[in-house]
Design an enzyme around this catalytic site. Structure first.
Site, PDB file in Angstrom:
ATOM      1  NE  ARG A   1      -3.881  40.255  29.335  1.00  0.00           N
ATOM      2  CZ  ARG A   1      -3.134  39.177  29.574  1.00  0.00           C
ATOM      3  NH1 ARG A   1      -2.359  38.674  28.627  1.00  0.00           N
ATOM      4  NH2 ARG A   1      -3.151  38.607  30.752  1.00  0.00           N
TER       5      ARG A   1
ATOM      6  N   GLY B   1     -10.543  38.828  18.640  1.00  0.00           N
ATOM      7  CA  GLY B   1     -10.604  39.979  19.519  1.00  0.00           C
ATOM      8  C   GLY B   1     -10.853  39.620  20.974  1.00  0.00           C
ATOM      9  CG  HIS B   2     -10.998  42.880  23.784  1.00  0.00           C
ATOM     10  ND1 HIS B   2     -10.737  44.044  24.441  1.00  0.00           N
ATOM     11  CD2 HIS B   2     -12.011  43.168  22.933  1.00  0.00           C
ATOM     12  CE1 HIS B   2     -11.548  44.991  24.020  1.00  0.00           C
ATOM     13  NE2 HIS B   2     -12.322  44.486  23.103  1.00  0.00           N
ATOM     14  N   GLY B   3     -12.172  39.027  24.651  1.00  0.00           N
ATOM     15  CA  GLY B   3     -13.433  38.574  25.218  1.00  0.00           C
ATOM     16  C   GLY B   3     -14.231  37.659  24.319  1.00  0.00           C
TER      17      GLY B   3
END
EC number: 2.3.1.191
Length: 337
Positions: free
Chosen positions: A216, A237-239
């Site tokens: 997230r 990975g996040h984003g």
């Protein structure tokens, strides 16, 4: 099944087969193991020679493939036709609607019609799941998740809080959607954990295969767009985002806030540094290390990455380095004489 019926169902023409009603096919098999009652396929030129000596009852081939001994099922896309041929003989398991008595479902959760909920499934508060879902044993859906129709989660898949999942999504065993992103800020006495307050979104027709993770976002979203396919052991990975129809093969890793365009193919063990953009249609060879933005349509290889053709030439030269060094030493020796 008669070969004539197979050709009709696949929308293909037959060649090298005077009596297709007399050819009985019982299975789809690889070309090297195929026997007289098997149908096989050739989509890779390296198997062209084997196609001319195989004992298969029929071969799915391209329109321009030259005839061998076996009947030919001609197709504009042999690999796709092969995939559809499998479905003529293979019946996937069916899961009857119902809720196993060991499942734990919040009274505030809403689960659509014809759901099949397996042993020890947990569905938390305010979850909404569409019709025809299948949740196998030990699947966990955290609070506030929304999921569309025809969702299939294999055993031990997890969807974390407030994630959004579209229609026809498949999660294989051990997938984790929406775990905390890897975010820490340096503090005076160590590392301060950054709250991962964002979400993860999977659009329609996404498939995530075994033991892969899509983190997230710390703020905003991590987004996997429609029809993207993610192989086993992939870490996103996040984003980050993955565009429509893109393929991420096994052990690919995307660092945070990296963005992959549409129709991209990242082969096995490709690594992408954070905050990069990979354009539409890019193909990255296995073990490529991407450290810069990549323009649309590029083919790349190597670590750090560069043009694929140049990478191939460099690799060819590298394999000759001992020979080249020997030649240079001989030249230096002759010059010193």
């Amino acid at each position: 099944m008669k070969l004539s019926e197979i050709a009709r169902r696949l929308g293909c023409t037959l060649d090298n087969c005077p009596d297709p009603d007399a050819v009985e096919i019982t299975a789809v098999t690889g070309i090297e193991a195929a026997g007289p009652t098997d149908i096989t396929f050739v989509s890779n030129p390296r198997y062209a020679a084997a196609a001319k000596t195989t004992h298969a009852g029929a071969i799915i081939v391209s329109d321009d493939f030259t005839a061998g001994r076996a009947p030919l099922v001609r197709s504009k896309n042999p690999y796709l036709t092969f995939a559809k041929a499998i479905e003529l003989f293979y019946q996937a398991p069916k899961y009857a609607p119902g809720i196993h008595p060991t499942a734990v479902i919040s009274p505030t959760a809403k689960v659509g019609a014809n759901a099949s909920i397996g042993p020890y499934v947990v569905i938390e508060d305010n979850v909404a799941i569409g019709a025809n879902c299948v949740l196998r044993a030990h699947v966990v859906i955290y609070e506030g998740v929304t999921i569309g129709d025809n969702f299939f989660a294999h055993a031990h898949a997890v969807v974390r809080e407030h994630c959004r999942i579209g229609n026809n999504v498949i999660l294989q065993n051990g997938v984790v959607i929406g775990a905390d992103g890897y975010g820490f800020a340096r503090d005076t006495d160590g590392w301060y954990k950054i709250a991962q307050s964002g979400t993860t979104i999977l659009d329609d027709n996404v498939e995530v295969q075994a033991n892969s993770t899509v983190d997230r976002a710390s703020i905003g979203e991590t987004h996997i767009y429609a029809d993207a396919k993610i192989d086993n052991l992939v870490m996103i990975g996040h984003g980050s985002s993955v565009g429509e129809h893109s393929l991420l093969c096994s052990q690919v890793g995307l660092a945070g806030s990296s963005h992959v365009g549409k129709n991209v193919i990242l082969a096995g063990q490709v690594g992408v540094a954070g905050h990069l953009h990979i354009g539409d249609g890019v193909i990255a060879a296995g073990q490529t290390g991407v450290q810069n933005d990549i323009e649309p349509g590029k083919r790349i290889g190597g670590s750090p990455s560069y043009d694929h053709k140049q990478w191939i030439r460099s690799w060819q030269i590298q394999t000759r380095l001992p020979e080249i060094v020997k030649e240079l030493r001989n030249l230096a020796s002759k010059k010193s004489e």
